[in-house]
Write an enzyme that holds these catalytic residues in place. Structure first.
Site, mmCIF file in Angstrom:
data_model
loop_
_atom_site.group_PDB
_atom_site.id
_atom_site.type_symbol
_atom_site.label_atom_id
_atom_site.label_comp_id
_atom_site.label_asym_id
_atom_site.label_seq_id
_atom_site.Cartn_x
_atom_site.Cartn_y
_atom_site.Cartn_z
ATOM 1 N N ARG A 168 3.345 5.421 16.593
ATOM 2 C CA ARG A 168 2.773 6.668 16.055
ATOM 3 C C ARG A 168 2.322 7.572 17.197
ATOM 4 O O ARG A 168 1.719 7.113 18.173
ATOM 5 C CB ARG A 168 1.561 6.367 15.184
ATOM 6 C CG ARG A 168 1.904 5.667 13.905
ATOM 7 C CD ARG A 168 0.744 5.761 12.906
ATOM 8 N NE ARG A 168 0.890 4.757 11.858
ATOM 9 C CZ ARG A 168 1.704 4.876 10.811
ATOM 10 N NH1 ARG A 168 2.446 5.960 10.662
ATOM 11 N NH2 ARG A 168 1.799 3.913 9.924
ATOM 12 N N SER B 153 0.807 -1.221 0.000
ATOM 13 C CA SER B 153 0.000 0.000 0.000
ATOM 14 C C SER B 153 0.841 1.273 0.000
ATOM 15 O O SER B 153 1.545 1.558 -0.950
ATOM 16 C CB SER B 153 -0.933 -0.077 1.211
ATOM 17 O OG SER B 153 -1.867 0.952 1.182
ATOM 18 N N SER C 161 2.349 1.124 15.513
ATOM 19 C CA SER C 161 1.827 0.944 14.151
ATOM 20 C C SER C 161 1.667 -0.544 13.870
ATOM 21 O O SER C 161 2.427 -1.367 14.367
ATOM 22 C CB SER C 161 2.813 1.547 13.150
ATOM 23 O OG SER C 161 2.597 1.001 11.874
ATOM 24 N N ALA D 101 -8.981 9.060 8.751
ATOM 25 C CA ALA D 101 -8.581 10.420 8.386
ATOM 26 C C ALA D 101 -7.663 10.413 7.164
ATOM 27 O O ALA D 101 -7.648 11.351 6.371
ATOM 28 C CB ALA D 101 -7.878 11.072 9.567
ATOM 29 N N THR E 110 1.680 -1.474 10.651
ATOM 30 C CA THR E 110 2.246 -1.665 9.312
ATOM 31 C C THR E 110 3.712 -1.257 9.222
ATOM 32 O O THR E 110 4.373 -1.559 8.240
ATOM 33 C CB THR E 110 1.468 -0.839 8.260
ATOM 34 O OG1 THR E 110 1.555 0.549 8.638
ATOM 35 C CG2 THR E 110 0.022 -1.248 8.168
ATOM 36 N N ASP F 183 -6.185 2.493 -2.529
ATOM 37 C CA ASP F 183 -7.331 2.296 -1.635
ATOM 38 C C ASP F 183 -7.566 3.515 -0.739
ATOM 39 O O ASP F 183 -8.447 3.495 0.102
ATOM 40 C CB ASP F 183 -7.232 0.994 -0.817
ATOM 41 C CG ASP F 183 -6.038 0.943 0.109
ATOM 42 O OD1 ASP F 183 -5.267 1.921 0.163
ATOM 43 O OD2 ASP F 183 -5.870 -0.087 0.784
#
Ligand SMILES: CC(=O)N[C@H]1[C@@H](OP(=O)(O)O)O[C@H](CO)[C@@H](O)[C@@H]1O
Length: 723
Positions: free
Chosen positions: A686, A245, A679, A552, A681, A461
């Protein structure tokens, strides 16, 4: 059986277990077509793509060389001539290829006259359909395509085309009790070719596995295995998407797509993690464990569809998925390059027997664009001349797909593509994630004042919008504002049809405080907060007649319950005037959303339709509310799992003292809020902060980062003030 064609096209592949091969001048690849038991009707075969000769010989003799006197047809390049295989015969085709690196070398076309009368019902039935568990009518005969020597390859066939022919599952053997078992020896042998690096532990995270591409070969192979088991368990087609992604180009990732096009069920995420981390010698045991725990019926056929993004590593890694699927006897169809949402769409189409749409890229383009054209007819009649949109495609797959699709919806909307992958690096200084987190425009796009622009991420996406005002100030319109625009449009239509359908909005902790306030206080729409990751939002949104969910960062969609869809369709037919018009719009909106997952292309068309219908400029949309200044930062720690959270990830539970430290810092600023979470991913923690001014927000974000660094085992450079 409807109008099943009697012609089937099979791609001819020459696959090695590892990767593509190099065919040198005049090497012959031999394919055999067998029909055990022999077909009751003559079959026409046509092999095309390269110089071919096609011969037939009697089936009864097994796989011997064709008799010397068999007819041979040399076709030259291009379309090969048809050749008839009489009943009780098999065909043998030799294909000569010139020097080039290939995987797909041509096509075999089979024409089977009277096929419709010969076959049982089609296989794909929705998972929720009771007919899914009904025994399948045995197919009259099987079709198999193999190569010589047989162990060098396999054939890739589409089950929608060939499954009715009853392809025999391969890779399964009978155990002592006469039940089919997995061929674990074959799995072990293949697995050695996809060896797990020692000591590497990975977790099925927010959206599957993600890490540096060079560490993922074994994970891909194993996810191929897992997809077969999941397909057998659900008696449905399962998807495997190879993508990372928004991550940098060097990363890659993989996720499984469940039967209704949604993310893999949580209990199977655990199986995925176990399987990915099993040491080589334990792999067979883990596979058996999973199939027992999940009560997988090994008799069941398995079918897996595969898609990949444009990363340099993706093609090789998707080949490893295919290896995993085939060694467990699964059938597969490799769609090749797809956006992630397109793969989700394909999975649902297949499992809904085409009711959701046609499981082809063309089917996707047609479904979305005809809903868009229908929905916007009225607006475009007014002669609005602002319907040009600049799209930053993050140098990813979105560019290829949008370039193919844009002719379907022009002239209503004209899109101009930037960062289309011809020059730049994927997600580098461009794309939705870059724009959202840096709050500035991507490189490589030419923006004029007040012009509407948007960015996709690497697998299309996510989407965010933005513009520069006349003073050169940058304005970001993120997922929260997208959700607000869509919800207010839907709410108006729902008021017009007046049927009491419920509407809810789902966000995560990253939603800007102003958006939540606007939705709740001005629009009077209920808002819910879930953990990060679309799977959480998706499930919550399913609780409403109409559930709008957006992160968001621009990842989201709208779900319509079956009851809402039925009601809307009925009103679109039966009611009068304004009510009917509103219901018709809702009907088209239902088709325009990709309800399986957030989809940048589908969301873009929805937004463009709403702006056109409402006659809104991008500035008017932006003015719905003013975002609170916000900042996201990343902190490196030795082990991000030392942080655990609660309350939809807004409160830290561990390590001790961290939440108290955050609370004290938040108290220093007005209208402030901050939270931290590991996170799912990336290998980072974060940090999110909001406050009354950008300066205060940045200070708060910095101070919280420092607290994380100190209390959660920070490594590398300490967080610095200033961004
Ligand atoms: C703050 C943020 O944007 N997080 C993203 C990111 O997850 P993390 O777990 O935060 O790395 O990637 C997810 C998958 O794309 C997406 O669902 C999520 O919203």
């Amino acid at each position: 059986m409807g109008t099943k064609p009697d012609t089937y096209t099979l791609p001819l592949y020459f696959l090695t277990p590892r990767s593509s091969i190099h065919i040198s001048q005049n090497v012959s690849l031999k394919f055999r077509f067998s029909f055990p038991p022999p077909p009751p009707v003559p079959i026409w075969v046509q092999v095309s793509g390269f110089s071919t000769s096609v011969r037939s010989y009697p089936v009864a003799d097994g796989w011997q060389a064709p008799p010397a006197d068999t007819a041979s047809l040399n076709s030259g390049k291009g379309e090969g001539p048809s050749f008839q295989i009489p009943p009780r015969c098999a065909a043998w085709a030799a294909v000569s290829a010139a020097t080039r690196e290939v995987r797909s070398i041509g096509e075999a076309r089979l024409r089977i006259p009277g096929l419709r009368g010969l076959l049982g019902p089609p296989r794909s039935t929705p998972v929720s359909d009771p007919a899914a568990s009904a025994p399948r009518t045995p197919a009259r005969w099987a079709f198999r395509l193999s190569q010589e020597p047989p162990q060098t390859g396999t054939a890739n066939v589409s089950p929608d085309d060939l499954d009715p022919l009853g392809l025999c599952p391969q890779g399964f053997q009978l155990n002592e009790r006469g039940r089919p078992d997995m061929d674990l020896d074959a799995v072990t042998k293949q697995s050695v070719l996809h060896a797990k690096p020692d000591g590497l532990i990975l977790q099925y995270g927010t959206a599957g596995f993600r890490t540096k591409a060079e560490h993922l070969d074994h994970v891909m192979f194993r996810m191929g295995l897992l997809a077969v088991l999941r397909s057998k368990q659900t008696k449905s087609t399962i998807g495997v998407m190879v993508t990372a992604s928004h991550n940098p180009e060097e990363d890659n990732g993989v996720k499984l797509v469940d039967p209704l096009g949604e993310m893999l069920a949580a209990s199977w995420e655990e199986h995925a993690t176990c399987l990915a981390n099993a040491e080589e010698q334990h792999l067979p045991r883990v596979l058996v464990d999973i199939s027992e725990k999940a009560a997988v019926d090994l008799h069941q056929d398995a079918f897996v569809v595969i898609g990949r993004d444009t990363r340099p590593s993706s093609e090789r890694l998707s080949q490893s998925v295919i290896d995993g699927v085939t060694v467990l006897g699964g059938q597969f169809y490799d769609y090749g390059l797809l956006t992630t949402p397109q793969l989700h769409y394909m999975v649902f189409c297949r499992n809904s027997n085409g009711q959701y749409g046609k499981a082809t890229v063309e089917g996707y383009y047609q479904k979305l664009s005809s809903a868009f054209v229908e929905l916007t007819k009225q607006a475009f009649c007014r002669g609005d001349d602002h319907r040009t949109l600049k799209v930053d495609c993050a140098n990813g797959i979105g560019a290829l797909k949008l370039a193919e699709m844009k002719h379907y919806f022009s002239p209503g909307l004209s899109v101009q593509l930037f960062n289309d992958g011809t020059k730049g690096k994927l997600n580098h200084l461009c794309g939705a994630d870059f724009v959202k987190s840096h709050q500035k425009p991507p490189q490589g796009i030419e923006m004029r004042a007040n012009e509407r622009c948007c960015s996709f991420d690497g697998d299309a996406d996510r989407i965010v919008y933005y513009y520069h005002d006349a003073d050169g100030q940058f304005h970001l319109i993120d997922g929260d504002k997208i959700a607000t625009l869509i919800s207010s449009f839907l709410k108006e239509l729902l008021l017009e049809i007046g049927d009491g359908l419920s509407l809810g909005v789902v966000q995560t902790a990253y939603a800007n405080g102003s958006s939540t306030r606007y939705l709740e206080e001005v629009m009077k729409v209920p808002v819910y907060c879930t953990k990060t990751g679309v799977k959480h939002l998706h499930h919550k949104a399913q609780e409403f007649d109409i559930g709008v969910y957006f992160e968001a960062n621009g990842h989201g969609t709208v779900l319509f319950s079956k009851a809402a869809e039925t009601k809307i369709k009925q009103l679109a037919k039966e009611s009068e005037d304004e009510k009917r018009k509103a219901a018709k719009m809702l009907e088209n909106i239902i088709d325009l959303f990709n309800q399986t997952i957030g989809d940048a292309i589908s969301d873009m068309l929805v937004i463009e339709a709403i702006l056109a219908l409402k006659g809104l400029t991008v500035q008017q949309w932006d003015a719905l509310y003013t975002d609170l200044p916000n900042r996201q930062l990343k902190v490196k720690v030795a082990d991000r799992q030392v942080i655990s959270t609660t309350d939809a990830e807004r409160q830290v539970v561990k390590p001790p003292g961290l939440q108290e430290a955050i609370n004290d810092l938040v108290k220093k600023y007005r209208l402030s809020r901050a939270f931290v979470r590991p996170s799912g991913t990336e290998d980072i923690v974060r940090v999110y902060a909001e406050a009354d001014s950008q300066e205060n927000t940045d200070s708060l974000a910095y101070e919280v980062s420092l607290a994380v660094f100190q209390l959660a085992g920070g490594i590398g450079e300490r967080p610095q003030r200033g961004f």
